[in-house]
Design a protein around this motif. Structure first.
Motif, PDB file in Angstrom:
ATOM      1  N   SER A 179       0.831  -1.214   0.000  1.00  0.00           N
ATOM      2  CA  SER A 179       0.000   0.000   0.000  1.00  0.00           C
ATOM      3  C   SER A 179       0.859   1.255   0.000  1.00  0.00           C
ATOM      4  O   SER A 179       0.563   2.229  -0.707  1.00  0.00           O
ATOM      5  CB  SER A 179      -0.925   0.005   1.226  1.00  0.00           C
ATOM      6  N   GLN A 180       1.937   1.220   0.797  1.00  0.00           N
ATOM      7  CA  GLN A 180       2.820   2.383   0.843  1.00  0.00           C
ATOM      8  C   GLN A 180       3.522   2.589  -0.495  1.00  0.00           C
ATOM      9  O   GLN A 180       3.682   3.722  -0.947  1.00  0.00           O
ATOM     10  CB  GLN A 180       3.844   2.239   1.957  1.00  0.00           C
ATOM     11  N   LEU A 181       3.931   1.514  -1.128  1.00  0.00           N
ATOM     12  CA  LEU A 181       4.604   1.624  -2.427  1.00  0.00           C
ATOM     13  C   LEU A 181       3.655   2.178  -3.486  1.00  0.00           C
ATOM     14  O   LEU A 181       4.066   2.976  -4.348  1.00  0.00           O
ATOM     15  CB  LEU A 181       5.145   0.258  -2.859  1.00  0.00           C
ATOM     16  N   ASP A 182       2.400   1.765  -3.434  1.00  0.00           N
ATOM     17  CA  ASP A 182       1.410   2.309  -4.376  1.00  0.00           C
ATOM     18  C   ASP A 182       1.251   3.808  -4.169  1.00  0.00           C
ATOM     19  O   ASP A 182       1.129   4.575  -5.135  1.00  0.00           O
ATOM     20  CB  ASP A 182       0.057   1.621  -4.181  1.00  0.00           C
ATOM     21  N   ARG A 183       1.244   4.228  -2.903  1.00  0.00           N
ATOM     22  CA  ARG A 183       1.104   5.653  -2.594  1.00  0.00           C
ATOM     23  C   ARG A 183       2.333   6.436  -3.066  1.00  0.00           C
ATOM     24  O   ARG A 183       2.210   7.534  -3.630  1.00  0.00           O
ATOM     25  CB  ARG A 183       0.900   5.844  -1.093  1.00  0.00           C
ATOM     26  N   ILE A 184       3.510   5.864  -2.875  1.00  0.00           N
ATOM     27  CA  ILE A 184       4.745   6.516  -3.334  1.00  0.00           C
ATOM     28  C   ILE A 184       4.721   6.708  -4.837  1.00  0.00           C
ATOM     29  O   ILE A 184       5.053   7.778  -5.349  1.00  0.00           O
ATOM     30  CB  ILE A 184       5.968   5.672  -2.925  1.00  0.00           C
ATOM     31  N   ARG A 185       4.314   5.683  -5.553  1.00  0.00           N
ATOM     32  CA  ARG A 185       4.271   5.759  -7.010  1.00  0.00           C
ATOM     33  C   ARG A 185       3.268   6.823  -7.476  1.00  0.00           C
ATOM     34  O   ARG A 185       3.508   7.550  -8.434  1.00  0.00           O
ATOM     35  CB  ARG A 185       3.918   4.403  -7.596  1.00  0.00           C
ATOM     36  N   TYR A 237       7.077  10.659  -4.644  1.00  0.00           N
ATOM     37  CA  TYR A 237       8.159  10.874  -3.680  1.00  0.00           C
ATOM     38  C   TYR A 237       7.954   9.953  -2.483  1.00  0.00           C
ATOM     39  O   TYR A 237       6.870   9.377  -2.286  1.00  0.00           O
ATOM     40  CB  TYR A 237       8.225  12.322  -3.215  1.00  0.00           C
ATOM     41  N   THR A 238       9.006   9.810  -1.674  1.00  0.00           N
ATOM     42  CA  THR A 238       8.959   8.955  -0.481  1.00  0.00           C
ATOM     43  C   THR A 238       9.406   9.738   0.742  1.00  0.00           C
ATOM     44  O   THR A 238      10.390  10.477   0.684  1.00  0.00           O
ATOM     45  CB  THR A 238       9.898   7.743  -0.641  1.00  0.00           C
ATOM     46  N   ILE A 239       8.686   9.562   1.831  1.00  0.00           N
ATOM     47  CA  ILE A 239       9.080  10.132   3.119  1.00  0.00           C
ATOM     48  C   ILE A 239       9.486   8.980   4.036  1.00  0.00           C
ATOM     49  O   ILE A 239       8.729   8.026   4.215  1.00  0.00           O
ATOM     50  CB  ILE A 239       7.936  10.927   3.774  1.00  0.00           C
ATOM     51  N   SER A 240      10.675   9.052   4.581  1.00  0.00           N
ATOM     52  CA  SER A 240      11.158   8.052   5.535  1.00  0.00           C
ATOM     53  C   SER A 240      11.232   8.698   6.907  1.00  0.00           C
ATOM     54  O   SER A 240      11.830   9.757   7.063  1.00  0.00           O
ATOM     55  CB  SER A 240      12.547   7.553   5.105  1.00  0.00           C
ATOM     56  N   ASP A 241      10.607   8.059   7.879  1.00  0.00           N
ATOM     57  CA  ASP A 241      10.588   8.612   9.237  1.00  0.00           C
ATOM     58  C   ASP A 241      11.093   7.559  10.222  1.00  0.00           C
ATOM     59  O   ASP A 241      10.324   6.774  10.767  1.00  0.00           O
ATOM     60  CB  ASP A 241       9.170   9.052   9.596  1.00  0.00           C
ATOM     61  N   GLU A 242      12.410   7.509  10.416  1.00  0.00           N
ATOM     62  CA  GLU A 242      13.055   6.600  11.352  1.00  0.00           C
ATOM     63  C   GLU A 242      12.783   5.122  11.053  1.00  0.00           C
ATOM     64  O   GLU A 242      12.781   4.297  11.960  1.00  0.00           O
ATOM     65  CB  GLU A 242      12.630   6.915  12.790  1.00  0.00           C
ATOM     66  N   ALA A 265      14.085  11.266   6.048  1.00  0.00           N
ATOM     67  CA  ALA A 265      14.564  11.535   4.689  1.00  0.00           C
ATOM     68  C   ALA A 265      13.401  11.686   3.726  1.00  0.00           C
ATOM     69  O   ALA A 265      12.278  11.234   3.999  1.00  0.00           O
ATOM     70  CB  ALA A 265      15.481  10.412   4.219  1.00  0.00           C
ATOM     71  N   VAL A 266      13.697  12.318   2.606  1.00  0.00           N
ATOM     72  CA  VAL A 266      12.756  12.430   1.490  1.00  0.00           C
ATOM     73  C   VAL A 266      13.509  12.071   0.227  1.00  0.00           C
ATOM     74  O   VAL A 266      14.661  12.470   0.048  1.00  0.00           O
ATOM     75  CB  VAL A 266      12.185  13.861   1.367  1.00  0.00           C
ATOM     76  N   ALA A 267      12.881  11.299  -0.653  1.00  0.00           N
ATOM     77  CA  ALA A 267      13.532  10.891  -1.899  1.00  0.00           C
ATOM     78  C   ALA A 267      12.564  11.003  -3.069  1.00  0.00           C
ATOM     79  O   ALA A 267      11.343  10.968  -2.890  1.00  0.00           O
ATOM     80  CB  ALA A 267      14.052   9.458  -1.800  1.00  0.00           C
ATOM     81  N   ALA A 268      13.124  11.123  -4.264  1.00  0.00           N
ATOM     82  CA  ALA A 268      12.331  11.170  -5.492  1.00  0.00           C
ATOM     83  C   ALA A 268      13.085  10.416  -6.594  1.00  0.00           C
ATOM     84  O   ALA A 268      14.318  10.308  -6.554  1.00  0.00           O
ATOM     85  CB  ALA A 268      12.067  12.617  -5.912  1.00  0.00           C
ATOM     86  N   PRO A 269      12.363   9.897  -7.580  1.00  0.00           N
ATOM     87  CA  PRO A 269      12.995   9.094  -8.628  1.00  0.00           C
ATOM     88  C   PRO A 269      13.632   9.940  -9.728  1.00  0.00           C
ATOM     89  O   PRO A 269      13.159  11.031 -10.057  1.00  0.00           O
ATOM     90  CB  PRO A 269      11.825   8.287  -9.196  1.00  0.00           C
ATOM     91  N   VAL A 295      13.445  18.392  -3.337  1.00  0.00           N
ATOM     92  CA  VAL A 295      13.967  17.084  -3.731  1.00  0.00           C
ATOM     93  C   VAL A 295      13.361  16.653  -5.066  1.00  0.00           C
ATOM     94  O   VAL A 295      14.060  16.140  -5.952  1.00  0.00           O
ATOM     95  CB  VAL A 295      13.686  16.031  -2.645  1.00  0.00           C
ATOM     96  N   ARG A 296      12.075  16.872  -5.233  1.00  0.00           N
ATOM     97  CA  ARG A 296      11.424  16.509  -6.503  1.00  0.00           C
ATOM     98  C   ARG A 296      11.968  17.350  -7.655  1.00  0.00           C
ATOM     99  O   ARG A 296      12.142  16.865  -8.779  1.00  0.00           O
ATOM    100  CB  ARG A 296       9.908  16.670  -6.393  1.00  0.00           C
ATOM    101  N   GLU A 297      12.212  18.618  -7.379  1.00  0.00           N
ATOM    102  CA  GLU A 297      12.763  19.494  -8.409  1.00  0.00           C
ATOM    103  C   GLU A 297      14.166  19.049  -8.790  1.00  0.00           C
ATOM    104  O   GLU A 297      14.545  19.048  -9.968  1.00  0.00           O
ATOM    105  CB  GLU A 297      12.772  20.933  -7.912  1.00  0.00           C
ATOM    106  N   ALA A 298      14.960  18.660  -7.806  1.00  0.00           N
ATOM    107  CA  ALA A 298      16.314  18.167  -8.079  1.00  0.00           C
ATOM    108  C   ALA A 298      16.262  16.910  -8.935  1.00  0.00           C
ATOM    109  O   ALA A 298      17.018  16.761  -9.903  1.00  0.00           O
ATOM    110  CB  ALA A 298      17.044  17.878  -6.764  1.00  0.00           C
ATOM    111  N   ALA A 299      15.360  15.990  -8.603  1.00  0.00           N
ATOM    112  CA  ALA A 299      15.212  14.760  -9.379  1.00  0.00           C
ATOM    113  C   ALA A 299      14.760  15.057 -10.800  1.00  0.00           C
ATOM    114  O   ALA A 299      15.233  14.443 -11.768  1.00  0.00           O
ATOM    115  CB  ALA A 299      14.216  13.825  -8.691  1.00  0.00           C
TER     116      ALA A 299
END
Length: 272
Positions: free
Chosen positions: A193-199, A203-208, A216-220, A253-257
């Protein structure tokens, strides 16, 4: 006045003023951008539709590009990329480095927020860190350096890969999921479910979920074929990745990606 370079001359490369743009060159570039592996041959009408230019302007630009050797005509009168343009692309590929293309964006993220920016690529057993830049934050994530391999189901960059690479997702979810902190997802359905939401969100938010106290925050980052090539992420104190500042981090982060994806030839709206 335009900024000066080291020799005291005007440096137009640092000036975003629209007056420095040459419209005919921009339009010619739009025509060249219309060609890809799925549309290697295009007619006049198709090129007009793809660029929004009228037929007269399009025909004049195409004639110039053919004369320059960038495009060639087919026996049916359509257009395709010429060998001269292919040769130029080969020169670019010969000197291409993903790290070089990503470096300005990583530096900008690290300097803007003071946290650590990462560039990761998919590996056989996890996401591989191939570059990182530290900001001014007192928390430096020493555990994650260049060459570190991270599990795909924890941390922002790896989870982004899992969300956007179907074959990777299928393989990883076929195995038990190891817990690294009490926030690590081990339930396969919850992770799906989380992967579907990320897609869907891009972007992805990581919280510990990988290291306690770290968020962290990441983008493809996509290549010209639309395939995930890498991820860009920003990591630091978990508290900095919550609340009002999180919106700004996600956007940056999304803009950088998106910037790096564009440099790789992608036409996807990564930051949309």
């Amino acid at each position: 006045m335009p900024p000066k370079d080291n020799d005291g001359h005007d440096d137009d490369s640092k000036t975003d003023d629209a007056k420095n743009m040459v419209n005919s060159v921009v339009r010619a570039g739009q025509l060249l951008d219309a060609f890809d592996s799925g549309k290697p041959v295009l007619g006049l009408t198709e090129l007009c539709a793809a660029t929004g230019l009228n037929k007269t302007t399009t025909h004049r630009l195409l004639s110039t590009l053919v004369r320059m050797g960038w495009l060639t005509r087919t026996p049916d009168g359509d257009y395709k990329v010429g060998m001269k343009l292919f040769s130029l692309g080969s020169v670019a590929l010969a000197d291409f480095s993903l790290r070089d293309e990503a470096r300005p964006s990583l530096l900008s993220l690290a300097e803007q927020f003071g946290d650590t920016a990462y560039l990761m690529i998919p590996g056989d057993s996890g996401a591989v860190v191939i570059d990182r830049y530290e900001g001014s934050s007192p928390l430096s994530v020493k555990h994650i350096g260049i060459g570190t391999v991270l599990p795909y189901h924890a941390a922002a960059g790896p989870m982004t890969m899992l969300a956007f690479v179907p074959e990777l997702r299928e393989r990883w979810l076929a195995e038990p999921l190891t817990a690294f902190t009490r926030h690590t997802l081990q339930d396969h359905d919850a992770l799906e479910s989380q992967l579907d939401r990320i897609r869907a969100e891009g972007y992805t938010i990581s919280d510990e979920d990988y290291l306690s106290g770290v968020g962290a925050v990441a983008a493809p980052v996509f290549d010209r074929t639309g395939k995930l090539e890498a991820t860009v992420s920003l990591g630091g104190p978990a508290g900095d990745f919550r609340g009002s500042q999180l919106v700004s981090i996600i956007s940056a982060v999304r803009e950088a990606a998106a910037t790096i994806s564009t440099r790789l030839g992608s036409s996807l709206d990564v930051a949309g």
